[in-house]
Design an enzyme around this catalytic site. Sequence first.
Site, PDB file in Angstrom:
ATOM      1  N   ASP A  57       2.442 -23.131 -30.596  1.00  0.00           N
ATOM      2  CA  ASP A  57       1.761 -24.185 -29.486  1.00  0.00           C
ATOM      3  C   ASP A  57       0.550 -23.652 -29.108  1.00  0.00           C
ATOM      4  OD1 ASP A  57       1.589 -26.360 -27.997  1.00  0.00           O
ATOM      5  OD2 ASP A  57       2.912 -25.580 -26.168  1.00  0.00           O
ATOM      6  N   LEU A 115      12.024 -14.089 -48.448  1.00  0.00           N
ATOM      7  CA  LEU A 115      12.056 -14.856 -47.060  1.00  0.00           C
ATOM      8  C   LEU A 115      12.617 -16.219 -47.074  1.00  0.00           C
ATOM      9  CD1 LEU A 115      11.290 -14.929 -43.995  1.00  0.00           C
ATOM     10  CD2 LEU A 115       8.981 -15.800 -44.731  1.00  0.00           C
ATOM     11  N   HIS A 163      -5.622 -27.395 -35.733  1.00  0.00           N
ATOM     12  CA  HIS A 163      -4.311 -27.561 -36.477  1.00  0.00           C
ATOM     13  C   HIS A 163      -4.779 -26.775 -37.784  1.00  0.00           C
ATOM     14  CE1 HIS A 163      -2.216 -29.963 -33.693  1.00  0.00           C
ATOM     15  NE2 HIS A 163      -2.944 -31.176 -33.900  1.00  0.00           N
TER      16      HIS A 163
HETATM   17  C1  FPP Z   1       1.215 -27.607 -31.260  1.00  0.00           C
HETATM   18  O1  FPP Z   1      -0.397 -27.671 -31.007  1.00  0.00           O
HETATM   19  C2  FPP Z   1       1.064 -27.628 -32.925  1.00  0.00           C
HETATM   20  C3  FPP Z   1       1.729 -28.734 -33.641  1.00  0.00           C
HETATM   21  C4  FPP Z   1       1.677 -29.987 -33.158  1.00  0.00           C
HETATM   22  C5  FPP Z   1       2.142 -28.408 -34.954  1.00  0.00           C
HETATM   23  C6  FPP Z   1       1.165 -28.202 -35.996  1.00  0.00           C
HETATM   24  C7  FPP Z   1       1.151 -27.262 -36.588  1.00  0.00           C
HETATM   25  C8  FPP Z   1       0.412 -26.371 -37.483  1.00  0.00           C
HETATM   26  C9  FPP Z   1      -0.773 -27.324 -38.113  1.00  0.00           C
HETATM   27  C10 FPP Z   1       0.795 -25.294 -38.018  1.00  0.00           C
HETATM   28  C11 FPP Z   1       1.107 -25.856 -39.711  1.00  0.00           C
HETATM   29  C12 FPP Z   1       2.238 -24.961 -40.175  1.00  0.00           C
HETATM   30  C13 FPP Z   1       2.945 -25.534 -41.158  1.00  0.00           C
HETATM   31  C14 FPP Z   1       4.040 -24.498 -41.551  1.00  0.00           C
HETATM   32  C15 FPP Z   1       2.727 -26.547 -42.052  1.00  0.00           C
HETATM   33  P1  FPP Z   1      -0.733 -28.559 -29.793  1.00  0.00           P
HETATM   34  O2  FPP Z   1      -1.434 -29.645 -30.671  1.00  0.00           O
HETATM   35  O3  FPP Z   1       0.388 -29.197 -29.160  1.00  0.00           O
HETATM   36  O4  FPP Z   1      -1.662 -27.835 -28.964  1.00  0.00           O
HETATM   37  P2  FPP Z   1      -2.007 -28.116 -27.446  1.00  0.00           P
HETATM   38  O5  FPP Z   1      -0.727 -27.919 -26.656  1.00  0.00           O
HETATM   39  O6  FPP Z   1      -2.942 -27.190 -27.046  1.00  0.00           O
HETATM   40  O7  FPP Z   1      -2.582 -29.278 -27.409  1.00  0.00           O
END
Ligand code: FPP
Length: 248
Positions: free
Chosen positions: A18, A129, A35
Amino acid sequence: MREPEASSLPRHIAIIMDGNGRWARRRLLPRQAGHRAGLSAARRVIESCVQHGIGALTLFAFSSENWQRPPPEVGSLMGLFMNALESEVAELHKNRVRIRFIGARAQFSTALQQGMHKAEQLTVDNTGLRLNVAAGYGGRWELLQAARQLASEVLAGRLRPEELDEPLLANALSLAGSPDPDLFIRTGGEQRISNFLLWQLAYTELYFTDTLWPDFDAVALQQALNWYTQRQRRFGRTPEQLESPGHA
Ligand code: FPP
């Protein structure tokens, strides 16, 4: 009942990644940039887990609720996942990582579903892994799926309700065959499970850090591992029972 093991390295780590959006906002960048940086952080953490010899890592990449984000953000996340499938899988395979996707796939584009399938097929025999990527995943969704599957077994006369036990239910869930996570990490300051692995986290040590996911690196992972080794895992027993196993 699981035996309490000497706390050393966790066999299985589960992470809610997060804070990508806030990381980007602090830099006056679009959320998409957060992201992208989040994907780099995931790459680093996967590499660290491979180096530490961790058995399994489960990353929450996209929740069933994330479909409700603004369509442009969902679109850019889908683009990022597609790119990641195209650019990361070969390297993961080289490192003997076994990839599995957990979640409701039908909502993803055909191309993404095919990419997930290909990555799983390519890496299915790898013994390093186990990387589980939760995409379109929700803990309640998963329990509901299992309930439906087991109910139909009962209806078909293949299972009696009284035969249903914890191993059978666990076996109907997405991470069947993996030990439950020993360590859960959530970055970004919130202290919630957010519908992640509701069944599997029952005895997991929960670690929360304010570090935003794109800033999470090998040092941050090491701090979480150090914290984990200090925990005494009791699985419902008393501290005295753990200190002398013969203690009633
Ligand atoms: C949360 O940040 C993250 C996500 C919604 C997931 C996205 C994850 C990634 C891009 C990493 C990629 C990983 C893989 C394995 C493909 P948020 O947008 O909720 O952040 P905020 O709470 O600060 O708004």
